[in-house]
Write a protein that holds these residues in place. Structure first.
Motif, PDB file in Angstrom:
ATOM      1  N   LYS A 190       0.813  -1.086  -0.029  1.00 10.42           N
ATOM      2  CA  LYS A 190      -0.320   0.154  -0.027  1.00 10.42           C
ATOM      3  C   LYS A 190       0.973   1.332  -0.086  1.00 10.42           C
ATOM      4  N   ASP A 191       1.900   1.222   0.734  1.00  8.83           N
ATOM      5  CA  ASP A 191       2.816   2.374   0.663  1.00  8.83           C
ATOM      6  C   ASP A 191       3.479   2.699  -0.610  1.00  8.83           C
ATOM      7  N   PHE A 194       0.752   4.214  -2.758  1.00  9.14           N
ATOM      8  CA  PHE A 194       0.658   5.588  -2.258  1.00  9.14           C
ATOM      9  C   PHE A 194       1.442   6.458  -2.909  1.00  9.14           C
ATOM     10  N   ASN A 197       0.240   7.824  -6.160  1.00  3.91           N
ATOM     11  CA  ASN A 197      -1.271   8.295  -6.024  1.00  3.91           C
ATOM     12  C   ASN A 197      -2.315   6.990  -6.504  1.00  3.91           C
ATOM     13  N   LYS A 199      -3.889   3.029  -5.493  1.00  5.60           N
ATOM     14  CA  LYS A 199      -4.077   1.898  -4.621  1.00  5.60           C
ATOM     15  C   LYS A 199      -3.599   0.697  -5.042  1.00  5.60           C
ATOM     16  N   ARG A 333      -6.622  10.104  -1.672  1.00  6.24           N
ATOM     17  CA  ARG A 333      -5.238  10.482  -0.966  1.00  6.24           C
ATOM     18  C   ARG A 333      -5.818  11.529  -0.055  1.00  6.24           C
TER      19      ARG A 333
END
Length: 333
Positions: A190-191, A194, A197, A199, A333
C-alpha cells in the motif's frame, strides 16, 4: 495433419501427473489452480492431448465470466499469472495442433466466446488462421552462468548498493509464507502505490489466498529488518523446475536509505539458482528492472474470438480500468 484427442481431467488427476515430475512452471501446477479457484472463482480446464495411445501434452487454464462473456484464459488478466498454456509430455508435441484442438473444444463444447493463451514455449513462428497474435514485453535473466558472472552483469550502481546493504545495519531473513507475512507485505505494498497516487490493484485477500493454497516449496519469501527490528521490505518469489519468477517486492519509502530492494532481488536470484532454476522471469517490463541486466523478450499472446469485436472491446476495457484506478487513487489521498 492428424488431430489430437482431448480428455478433460480434474485438478486431482493433474496432481497424479505431478508425481512423475513433468516440466511444469509454477503456474501450471494443481497448487496454482487451487489458488485461482479460490481467488478468481475459475472453473479449471485441464485437458490431456493424446494421439490415441499416448498423452503428448496437457493444457492448463480456466473459465471465467466477465460481463456475460465466457472466457477461457490460460491465463487471463487479473490472475497474477505470467503464463500457462501447455505442459509438454512428449518431445514430438505439436503446438499448432494443440492450439487448434483447444480452440475447437472451447468454442464448440465449452461454449466460450473468447480464448487467450500465453505460453513462453510457443514458437513465435506459429501461424494459425483466425488466431490473432499479440505480444507482451518480458524481462528474463539467464541463471545458467556462474553466480559471479551474473552479479558482474548488474549495473555498477546496483552492485554498489548490494555491497553497502549489510554495512548500513539492516539484515535479511527467510520466513514462512503465512498470514502474518501476507498482512505485513500488504501494508508495504500500500505504501508503494501511495507514492504513485494509487491503490494496489488487488486486496490483501489475494495474498492470503496464496498462503492457503500454494505448496510451500514453490514459494520463497524474504523480509528486510532495520536495526531497531522493524520490517521495512519484503519479497515474494516463485519457482519450479527451470523457471523462477520475481512476483512482488514492496518496501516502506522512509527506509530506502537501507537499500533493501536490490538486495532482495539478488538474494532471490541466488536462492532459485541454488534450487536448479536456469531462468528468472521478472514478471513484466519496468525500466528499473533493467539494472539487473535481463534480456528483453517479446512473448506471443494467442487470442481467439468466437464473436467478432471482442478483442477490440477487451483492449478498451483494459484502458478504462487503468484510468479509473488512477482517478480512485487521487480521490482517496
Amino acid at each position: 495433419m492428424s488431430k489430437y484427442i482431448l480428455n478433460r481431467i480434474t485438478i486431482e488427476q493433474l496432481e497424479h501427473w505431478e508425481e512423475y515430475r513433468p516440466k511444469q512452471t509454477v503456474f501450471q501446477t494443481s497448487s496454482w489452480l487451487k489458488f485461482l479457484v479460490m481467488d478468481q472463482q475459475i472453473d479449471p480446464v485441464i485437458i490431456e492431448l493424446s494421439d490415441g495411445e499416448h498423452v503428448k501434452g496437457i493444457f492448463v487454464g480456466g473459465i471465467v465470466k466477465k460481463f456475460g462473456i465466457k472466457i477461457l484464459g490460460s491465463p487471463f488478466e487479473g490472475w497474477m499469472t505470467c503464463d500457462m498454456g501447455f505442459i509438454v509430455i512428449a518431445q514430438d508435441f505439436d503446438y499448432k495442433k494443440a492450439v487448434l484442438a483447444v480452440r475447437k473444444y472451447a468454442f464448440k463444447d465449452l461454449k466460450c466466446h473468447f480464448v487467450q493463451i500465453i505460453d513462453k514455449n510457443i514458437p513465435d513462428s506459429i501461424d494459425i488462421e483466425h488466431v490473432k497474435k499479440e505480444y507482451i514485453t518480458d524481462l528474463r535473466l539467464d541463471l545458467k552462468d556462474d553466480i559471479e558472472h551474473i552479479f558482474a552483469g548488474f549495473k555498477k550502481t546496483t552492485r554498489k548498493m548490494i555491497r553497502q546493504f549489510t554495512r548500513r545495519g539492516a539484515m535479511i531473513r527467510s520466513v514462512d509464507f503465512d498470514e502474518k507475512f501476507a498482512l505485513e507485505f500488504y501494508d508495504e505494498l500500500k505504501d508503494v502505490f501511495f507514492k504513485q497516487n494509487l491503490k494496489p490493484p488487488y486486496g490483501k485477500e489475494k495474498i492470503l489466498h496464496m498462503t492457503r493454497c500454494l505448496n510451500k516449496d514453490l514459494v520463497h519469501v524474504l523480509q528486510v529488518i532495520e536495526p531497531q527490528g522493524k520490517i521495512i521490505a519484503s519479497s515474494i518469489t516463485l519457482g519450479l523446475n527451470e523457471w523462477s519468477y520475481t512476483m512482488q517486492t514492496a518496501s516502506y519509502r522512509e527506509y530506502q536509505k537501507y537499500l533493501p530492494n536490490e538486495t532482495l532481488r539478488w538474494e532471490t536470484i541466488k536462492y532459485w539458482k541454488s534450487k536448479g532454476c536456469t531462468h528468472c522471469d521478472f514478471c513484466g517490463y519496468r525500466e528499473y528492472k533493467l539494472k539487473f541486466n535481463p534480456h528483453i523478450v517479446k512473448v506471443p499472446v494467442l487470442i481467439m474470438e468466437r464473436v467478432p469485436g471482442l478483442i477490440y472491446t477487451k483492449k478498451k476495457a483494459k484502458k478504462l480500468i487503468t484510468f479509473f484506478r488512477k482517478i480512485r487513487g487521487l480521490i482517496q489521498r
